[in-house]
Design an enzyme around this catalytic site. Structure first.
Site, PDB file in Angstrom:
ATOM      1  N   GLY A 211       2.729  -4.490   4.854  1.00  0.00           N
ATOM      2  CA  GLY A 211       2.166  -5.457   3.899  1.00  0.00           C
ATOM      3  C   GLY A 211       0.901  -6.095   4.453  1.00  0.00           C
ATOM      4  O   GLY A 211      -0.082  -6.312   3.733  1.00  0.00           O
ATOM      5  N   GLU A 212       0.929  -6.392   5.735  1.00  0.00           N
ATOM      6  CA  GLU A 212      -0.215  -7.010   6.414  1.00  0.00           C
ATOM      7  C   GLU A 212      -1.433  -6.088   6.340  1.00  0.00           C
ATOM      8  O   GLU A 212      -2.550  -6.521   6.068  1.00  0.00           O
ATOM      9  CB  GLU A 212       0.205  -7.266   7.869  1.00  0.00           C
TER      10      GLU A 212
END
Ligand SMILES: Cc1cc2nc3c(=O)[nH]c(=O)nc-3n(C[C@H](O)[C@H](O)[C@H](O)COP(=O)(O)OP(=O)(O)OC[C@H]3O[C@@H](n4cnc5c(N)ncnc54)[C@H](O)[C@@H]3O)c2cc1C
Length: 396
Positions: A258-259
């Site tokens: 996600g990062e």
């Protein structure tokens, strides 16, 4: 369906709406964009100079609902989809303040997602709910002075002692580390268990033994605070374990996806913004009796940049679509992160060149984009690590 009239002339001015976005996303984009331009952008230079963006930003964004766009309403979120997070990351680039955008992204897309996915109900009430309101600021502790790319090489240890765990070690380059109220901390709990020997903890930053050592000086992203942290015999209760004991390595590898994807979205939007500002400059600046944008060499630079930005955008959006639809597309996320961060640095570099001397001056803000963007080829996994993930995914 296009009519004969439509196809006589190319429509370069058509809206670039992508199929993943609905009218609701457009309205959200307008509202975040207006907020960013009105309330954040005017402070960009001040926060760069202070090397710290104001603390009121978190509660203000919490009040507006921007810190929990895709979290369920029962936790104070807006109940939106993942594309809402993309919209936030894209609109935050309008602040002209990479450090601010990064500090917010760490909170919304890096430190709180593991609390939501792996946390107990009690942990969600204690950490996620106030984080969404902007009352508690979060940070994420993976990197250590002796281990960054090699996450499995971390030395921070958590040892069980009755009903408690005792944590010792250090973390470095921690974004929000100075202002954070809690940290999602990666530790080793069993040195002999390989990848099954890691555990995540939720640690209050005012716990005894947590030391915020140094505020680190950086090339760019000045408005964000970056900390060196020490943990000296920090005692936390057994229920501070986040997720499954021993599965922290896999948990944090999930978090990194996600990062990386949100970072890639920010890179594309930042590159587009830099491109737009430079295009305007190239249409206003004259040399040898004509607009500099009319020189073929400059025109081709814009063509190259636009092609790369558009390719990166499509890769990010398609990968986001797969992510939103329940896939775990690690290979494509790595490609998107690698490509978007590379082209963002290239675009910023070309934009400095097109600005000539003005590009080197702080006044124009283009040099800042280059300095800020440069981090993306390192943070959240370096180019080399992304290439390795992609290469290994083919069984090599
Ligand atoms: C401003 C900033 C903010 C950050 N914020 C956070 C944060 O909030 N939380 C957090 O935990 N971390 C954070 N980081 C850390 C960041 O994620 C790491 O810096 C990054 O993962 C690289 O680790 P490293 O610095 O230890 O470099 P190293 O791992 O020491 O790498 C050095 C070089 O060796 C190369 N290398 C390493 N392994 C391989 C390999 N297997 N194959 C080929 N080449 C390799 C790397 O690509 C790099 O070029 C931040 C960093 C910065 C600069």
């Amino acid at each position: 369906m296009a009519t004969t009239e439509d196809v006589l002339k190319p429509d370069f001015g058509a809206s670039r709406k992508h199929f993943i976005f609905t009218d609701d996303h457009d309205r959200l984009r307008e509202s975040i964009g207006a907020f960013v331009e009105k309330e954040l952008q005017p402070h960009a230079q001040e926060w760069e100079d202070d090397k710290y963006f104001a603390d009121w930003v978190f509660p203000r964004m919490g009040e507006l609902g921007f810190l929990g766009l895709s979290y369920p309403e029962e936790y104070g979120g807006q109940g939106g989809d993942y594309y809402c997070n993309l919209v936030l990351a894209e609109e935050m680039t309008k602040s002209n303040c990479g450090g601010l955008a990064m500090g917010i992204a760490v909170h919304t897309d890096m430190a709180t997602p593991p609390v939501f996915l792996f946390g107990t109900e009690e942990q969600k009430q204690r950490y996620l709910v106030p984080a969404i309101k902007g009352e508690k600021v979060s940070c994420l502790g993976i990197t250590e002075p002796d281990a960054g790319s090699d996450v499995s090489g971390i030395k921070t240890r958590a040892v069980r002692d009755g009903d408690e765990w005792v944590i010792n070690g250090s973390k470095t380059y921690i974004t929000n580390g100075h202002r954070a109220d809690f940290i999602v901390l990666v530790t080793k709990t069993d040195a002999d268990a390989g990848y099954d020997g890691f555990t995540l903890f939720l640690v209050d930053m005012d716990s005894e033994g947590v030391i915020r050592e140094k505020k680190l000086e950086k090339l760019g992203m000045h408005a964000s605070d970056t900390a060196l942290l020490a943990f000296q015999d920090v005692r936390v209760p057994a229920d501070a374990v986040l997720g499954q004991e021993g599965k922290g390595f896999y948990h944090i590898m999930w978090e990194l996806q996600g990062e990386r994807l949100i970072g890639a979205a920010g890179c594309v939007a930042g590159a587009q913004r830099c491109f737009d500002r430079t295009l305007q400059y190239a249409q206003e600046r004259n040399a040898f009796g004509r607009q500099i944008g009319k020189f073929q060499v400059i025109r081709h630079k814009f063509a190259e940049m636009a092609t790369k930005i558009e390719s990166a955008r499509q890769l990010v959006y398609m990968t986001a679509w797969r992510h939103q639809n329940g896939e775990y597309p690690v290979r494509e996320i790595s490609m998107a992160k690698l490509y978007a961060s590379r082209i963002a640095v290239e675009v910023a570099d070309e934009c400095i060149q097109i600005h000539g001397g003005a590009g080197y001056m702080k006044e124009y803000g283009i040099e800042r984009v280059w300095r800020d963007m440069r981090l993306n080829r390192i943070g959240a996994g370096t180019d080399e690590v992304m290439l390795d993930v992609i290469g290994r995914s083919y069984g090599l």
